[in-house]
Design a protein around this motif. Structure first.
Motif, PDB file in Angstrom:
ATOM      1  N   THR A   1      -2.159  -5.668  -5.402  1.00  0.00           N
ATOM      2  CA  THR A   1      -2.954  -6.760  -4.854  1.00  0.00           C
ATOM      3  C   THR A   1      -2.963  -7.960  -5.785  1.00  0.00           C
ATOM      4  OG1 THR A   1      -5.135  -7.326  -4.000  1.00  0.00           O
ATOM      5  CG2 THR A   1      -5.091  -5.836  -5.859  1.00  0.00           C
ATOM      6  N   VAL A   2      -3.099  -9.145  -5.209  1.00  0.00           N
ATOM      7  CA  VAL A   2      -3.309 -10.368  -5.984  1.00  0.00           C
ATOM      8  C   VAL A   2      -4.808 -10.620  -5.970  1.00  0.00           C
ATOM      9  CG1 VAL A   2      -2.830 -12.838  -6.150  1.00  0.00           C
ATOM     10  CG2 VAL A   2      -1.038 -11.267  -5.395  1.00  0.00           C
TER      11      VAL A   2
ATOM     12  N   TYR B   1      -6.835   4.607  -6.415  1.00  0.00           N
ATOM     13  CA  TYR B   1      -8.101   5.116  -5.906  1.00  0.00           C
ATOM     14  C   TYR B   1      -8.298   6.569  -6.312  1.00  0.00           C
ATOM     15  CZ  TYR B   1      -8.417   0.868  -3.286  1.00  0.00           C
ATOM     16  OH  TYR B   1      -8.495  -0.458  -2.958  1.00  0.00           O
ATOM     17  N   LYS B   2      -9.501   6.882  -6.742  1.00  0.00           N
ATOM     18  CA  LYS B   2      -9.867   8.236  -7.160  1.00  0.00           C
ATOM     19  C   LYS B   2     -11.123   8.663  -6.422  1.00  0.00           C
ATOM     20  CE  LYS B   2      -6.829   8.811 -10.435  1.00  0.00           C
ATOM     21  NZ  LYS B   2      -5.626   9.505 -10.047  1.00  0.00           N
ATOM     22  N   VAL B   3     -11.086   9.843  -5.844  1.00  0.00           N
ATOM     23  CA  VAL B   3     -12.270  10.471  -5.259  1.00  0.00           C
ATOM     24  C   VAL B   3     -12.393  11.814  -5.958  1.00  0.00           C
ATOM     25  CG1 VAL B   3     -13.363  11.338  -3.165  1.00  0.00           C
ATOM     26  CG2 VAL B   3     -11.881   9.320  -3.053  1.00  0.00           C
TER      27      VAL B   3
ATOM     28  N   GLU C   1      20.267   9.876 -18.784  1.00  0.00           N
ATOM     29  CA  GLU C   1      20.811  11.222 -18.958  1.00  0.00           C
ATOM     30  C   GLU C   1      19.995  12.308 -18.247  1.00  0.00           C
ATOM     31  OE1 GLU C   1      20.028   9.300 -21.863  1.00  0.00           O
ATOM     32  OE2 GLU C   1      21.998   8.377 -21.701  1.00  0.00           O
ATOM     33  N   LEU C   2      18.768  12.005 -17.886  1.00  0.00           N
ATOM     34  CA  LEU C   2      17.900  12.999 -17.245  1.00  0.00           C
ATOM     35  C   LEU C   2      18.219  13.113 -15.760  1.00  0.00           C
ATOM     36  CD1 LEU C   2      14.437  12.169 -18.849  1.00  0.00           C
ATOM     37  CD2 LEU C   2      15.966  14.053 -19.413  1.00  0.00           C
ATOM     38  N   GLN C   3      18.199  14.344 -15.252  1.00  0.00           N
ATOM     39  CA  GLN C   3      18.434  14.556 -13.831  1.00  0.00           C
ATOM     40  C   GLN C   3      17.139  14.438 -13.025  1.00  0.00           C
ATOM     41  OE1 GLN C   3      20.395  18.315 -13.362  1.00  0.00           O
ATOM     42  NE2 GLN C   3      22.337  17.549 -14.148  1.00  0.00           N
ATOM     43  N   TRP C   4      16.017  14.716 -13.647  1.00  0.00           N
ATOM     44  CA  TRP C   4      14.756  14.613 -12.929  1.00  0.00           C
ATOM     45  C   TRP C   4      14.172  13.216 -13.092  1.00  0.00           C
ATOM     46  CZ3 TRP C   4      10.836  13.596 -16.315  1.00  0.00           C
ATOM     47  CH2 TRP C   4      11.009  14.018 -17.628  1.00  0.00           C
ATOM     48  N   THR C   5      13.303  12.867 -12.162  1.00  0.00           N
ATOM     49  CA  THR C   5      12.712  11.531 -12.171  1.00  0.00           C
ATOM     50  C   THR C   5      11.188  11.630 -12.140  1.00  0.00           C
ATOM     51  OG1 THR C   5      12.739  11.399  -9.762  1.00  0.00           O
ATOM     52  CG2 THR C   5      14.666  10.512 -10.924  1.00  0.00           C
ATOM     53  N   ILE C   6      10.559  10.527 -12.393  1.00  0.00           N
ATOM     54  CA  ILE C   6       9.110  10.393 -12.247  1.00  0.00           C
ATOM     55  C   ILE C   6       8.874   9.690 -10.922  1.00  0.00           C
ATOM     56  CG2 ILE C   6       7.046   9.280 -13.158  1.00  0.00           C
ATOM     57  CD1 ILE C   6       8.299   9.715 -15.956  1.00  0.00           C
ATOM     58  N   LEU C   7       8.060  10.289 -10.082  1.00  0.00           N
ATOM     59  CA  LEU C   7       7.788   9.761  -8.752  1.00  0.00           C
ATOM     60  C   LEU C   7       6.331   9.320  -8.689  1.00  0.00           C
ATOM     61  CD1 LEU C   7       8.580   9.285  -5.787  1.00  0.00           C
ATOM     62  CD2 LEU C   7       7.973  11.677  -5.357  1.00  0.00           C
ATOM     63  N   CYS C   8       6.109   8.076  -8.317  1.00  0.00           N
ATOM     64  CA  CYS C   8       4.762   7.516  -8.214  1.00  0.00           C
ATOM     65  C   CYS C   8       4.578   6.915  -6.826  1.00  0.00           C
ATOM     66  CB  CYS C   8       4.560   6.388  -9.230  1.00  0.00           C
ATOM     67  SG  CYS C   8       5.020   6.748 -10.911  1.00  0.00           S
ATOM     68  N   TYR C   9       3.379   6.963  -6.329  1.00  0.00           N
ATOM     69  CA  TYR C   9       3.006   6.222  -5.126  1.00  0.00           C
ATOM     70  C   TYR C   9       1.839   5.317  -5.527  1.00  0.00           C
ATOM     71  CZ  TYR C   9       6.043   9.064  -2.281  1.00  0.00           C
ATOM     72  OH  TYR C   9       7.146   9.668  -1.739  1.00  0.00           O
TER      73      TYR C   9
ATOM     74  N   VAL D   1       0.864  -1.179   0.000  1.00  0.00           N
ATOM     75  CA  VAL D   1       0.000   0.000   0.000  1.00  0.00           C
ATOM     76  C   VAL D   1       0.901   1.229   0.000  1.00  0.00           C
ATOM     77  CG1 VAL D   1      -1.758   1.269   1.301  1.00  0.00           C
ATOM     78  CG2 VAL D   1      -1.785  -1.221   1.278  1.00  0.00           C
ATOM     79  N   GLN D   2       0.588   2.188  -0.872  1.00  0.00           N
ATOM     80  CA  GLN D   2       1.329   3.455  -0.966  1.00  0.00           C
ATOM     81  C   GLN D   2       2.838   3.233  -1.159  1.00  0.00           C
ATOM     82  OE1 GLN D   2       0.236   6.784  -1.051  1.00  0.00           O
ATOM     83  NE2 GLN D   2      -1.656   5.739  -1.509  1.00  0.00           N
ATOM     84  N   ARG D   3       3.182   2.303  -2.054  1.00  0.00           N
ATOM     85  CA  ARG D   3       4.595   2.014  -2.321  1.00  0.00           C
ATOM     86  C   ARG D   3       5.166   3.052  -3.279  1.00  0.00           C
ATOM     87  NH1 ARG D   3       7.986  -0.924  -5.751  1.00  0.00           N
ATOM     88  NH2 ARG D   3       6.299  -1.699  -7.049  1.00  0.00           N
ATOM     89  N   LYS D   4       6.335   3.584  -2.913  1.00  0.00           N
ATOM     90  CA  LYS D   4       7.011   4.590  -3.730  1.00  0.00           C
ATOM     91  C   LYS D   4       7.762   3.899  -4.875  1.00  0.00           C
ATOM     92  CE  LYS D   4      10.648   8.086  -3.347  1.00  0.00           C
ATOM     93  NZ  LYS D   4      11.570   8.736  -2.408  1.00  0.00           N
TER      94      LYS D   4
END
Length: 121
Positions: A51-52, A67-69, A38-46, A27-30
């Motif tokens: 789930t299985v 989840y979307k509200v 070559e890029l200095q910036w990253t994409i960050l997701c949580y 849950v809420q894994r980064k």
């Protein structure tokens, strides 16, 4: 009033959502990655939930659930074009652990007029 609304939301989640969720793995894994070294910036997701799913045999790769509200629910076309799903799946793939699927689980804010609730099928 707010307490009763909260109880109704929990009851609805247990009835309509949780049977589809499966066995939670994380849950809420980064997840963070660069599109190219070559890029200095990253994409960050949580990732909200990995789930299985019920009924899957063996140890399949987990599904990713986001989840979307919102005031309005995401249409199928909107979900198909949403970059968030592609980025989350790309992050899993780059880790060497591709997901079995991606699902938006949606709930409309009270008073928004939207009626559908739960995982997209």
């Amino acid at each position: 009033m707010a307490f009763e609304l909260g109880l109704q939301a929990i009851a609805l989640a247990f009835k309509a959502l949780l049977p589809h969720v499966g066995r939670p793995v994380t849950v809420q894994r980064k997840v963070e990655f660069a599109l190219t070294p070559e890029l200095q910036w990253t994409i960050l997701c949580y990732l909200d939930l990995e789930t299985v799913r019920p009924g899957e045999r063996g140890e399949p790769p987990p599904a990713v659930v986001d989840y979307k509200v919102k005031n309005s629910l995401i249409s199928q076309d909107g979900a198909d074009r949403d970059p968030q799903a592609a980025l989350y799946l790309a992050g899993r793939w780059l880790e060497g652990r591709p997901a079995s699927e991606f699902t938006f689980a949606q709930i409309a804010k009270p008073g928004s007029g939207a009626r559908r609730w739960g995982p997209r099928s």
